[in-house]
Motif scaffolding. Structure first.
Motif, PDB file in Angstrom:
ATOM      1  N   ALA A 168       4.281   0.510   8.017  1.00 42.13           N
ATOM      2  CA  ALA A 168       4.452  -0.058   6.685  1.00 42.13           C
ATOM      3  C   ALA A 168       5.482   0.732   5.903  1.00 42.13           C
ATOM      4  O   ALA A 168       6.338   0.171   5.219  1.00 42.13           O
ATOM      5  N   ALA A 169       5.411   2.049   6.014  1.00 40.81           N
ATOM      6  CA  ALA A 169       6.353   2.909   5.275  1.00 40.81           C
ATOM      7  C   ALA A 169       7.783   2.722   5.765  1.00 40.81           C
ATOM      8  O   ALA A 169       8.731   2.742   4.986  1.00 40.81           O
ATOM      9  N   LEU A 170       7.947   2.536   7.047  1.00 36.11           N
ATOM     10  CA  LEU A 170       9.303   2.367   7.603  1.00 36.11           C
ATOM     11  C   LEU A 170       9.970   1.093   7.117  1.00 36.11           C
ATOM     12  O   LEU A 170      11.183   1.033   7.013  1.00 36.11           O
ATOM     13  N   THR A 171       9.167   0.090   6.760  1.00 37.58           N
ATOM     14  CA  THR A 171       9.773  -1.151   6.268  1.00 37.58           C
ATOM     15  C   THR A 171      10.374  -0.984   4.881  1.00 37.58           C
ATOM     16  O   THR A 171      11.240  -1.755   4.484  1.00 37.58           O
ATOM     17  N   VAL A 172       9.905   0.011   4.124  1.00 35.94           N
ATOM     18  CA  VAL A 172      10.443   0.227   2.773  1.00 35.94           C
ATOM     19  C   VAL A 172      11.357   1.442   2.697  1.00 35.94           C
ATOM     20  O   VAL A 172      11.905   1.745   1.635  1.00 35.94           O
ATOM     21  N   LEU A 173      11.508   2.159   3.774  1.00 37.82           N
ATOM     22  CA  LEU A 173      12.336   3.371   3.781  1.00 37.82           C
ATOM     23  C   LEU A 173      13.801   3.028   3.724  1.00 37.82           C
ATOM     24  O   LEU A 173      14.316   2.153   4.299  1.00 37.82           O
ATOM     25  N   ASP A 227       0.825  -1.215   0.000  1.00 38.22           N
ATOM     26  CA  ASP A 227       0.000   0.000   0.000  1.00 38.22           C
ATOM     27  C   ASP A 227       0.857   1.261   0.000  1.00 38.22           C
ATOM     28  O   ASP A 227       0.378   2.332  -0.368  1.00 38.22           O
ATOM     29  N   ILE A 228       2.093   1.142   0.407  1.00 40.22           N
ATOM     30  CA  ILE A 228       2.978   2.292   0.596  1.00 40.22           C
ATOM     31  C   ILE A 228       3.916   2.497  -0.591  1.00 40.22           C
ATOM     32  O   ILE A 228       4.516   3.541  -0.743  1.00 40.22           O
ATOM     33  N   THR A 229       4.036   1.521  -1.463  1.00 38.13           N
ATOM     34  CA  THR A 229       5.033   1.604  -2.531  1.00 38.13           C
ATOM     35  C   THR A 229       4.808   2.768  -3.487  1.00 38.13           C
ATOM     36  O   THR A 229       5.732   3.178  -4.176  1.00 38.13           O
ATOM     37  N   GLN A 230       3.598   3.326  -3.516  1.00 34.20           N
ATOM     38  CA  GLN A 230       3.348   4.480  -4.387  1.00 34.20           C
ATOM     39  C   GLN A 230       4.051   5.739  -3.894  1.00 34.20           C
ATOM     40  O   GLN A 230       4.242   6.681  -4.632  1.00 34.20           O
ATOM     41  N   ASP A 271       7.324   7.740  -2.477  1.00 31.16           N
ATOM     42  CA  ASP A 271       8.768   7.647  -2.657  1.00 31.16           C
ATOM     43  C   ASP A 271       9.444   8.451  -1.545  1.00 31.16           C
ATOM     44  O   ASP A 271      10.010   9.507  -1.793  1.00 31.16           O
ATOM     45  N   PHE A 272       9.326   7.935  -0.323  1.00 30.38           N
ATOM     46  CA  PHE A 272       9.917   8.633   0.808  1.00 30.38           C
ATOM     47  C   PHE A 272      11.436   8.610   0.698  1.00 30.38           C
ATOM     48  O   PHE A 272      12.036   7.563   0.535  1.00 30.38           O
ATOM     49  N   LYS A 273      12.035   9.783   0.754  1.00 30.88           N
ATOM     50  CA  LYS A 273      13.496   9.884   0.698  1.00 30.88           C
ATOM     51  C   LYS A 273      14.109   9.712   2.089  1.00 30.88           C
ATOM     52  O   LYS A 273      15.233   9.282   2.228  1.00 30.88           O
TER      53      LYS A 273
END
Length: 83
Positions: A78-83, A22-25, A27-29
């Motif tokens: 969720a976002a922290l797992t892809v950051l 859900d978070i892949t859209q 692009d957190f830097k």
């Protein structure tokens, strides 16, 4: 710790882990960008969003319609797992 709290914590972890897509859209830097997005998500009480005292929702629903602290935590987790 009471049973309801233990259940809620486990569900927050499960939802954050399960719905990373859900978070892949986004692009957190860095964590600061993530913080700003979470900060801007409207706060919506569970009783107003799902009609119940407590409900947890996946990150994509929170991003669209807002959520309470638990929902924002799921989104951020969720976002922290892809950051």
């Amino acid at each position: 710790m009471n049973e309801q709290l233990t259940y809620t914590i486990k569900e927050i972890y499960r939802l954050a882990s399960e719905y990373v897509d859900d978070i892949t859209q986004y692009d957190f830097k860095n964590i600061f960008e993530l913080f700003e997005v979470v900060r801007r998500i409207p706060y919506v009480r569970d009783i107003d969003s799902c009609g119940d005292d407590e409900c947890l929702q996946r990150p994509s629903i929170t991003a669209i319609g807002g959520g309470d602290c638990d929902d924002k935590t799921i989104f951020a987790g969720a976002a922290l797992t892809v950051l």
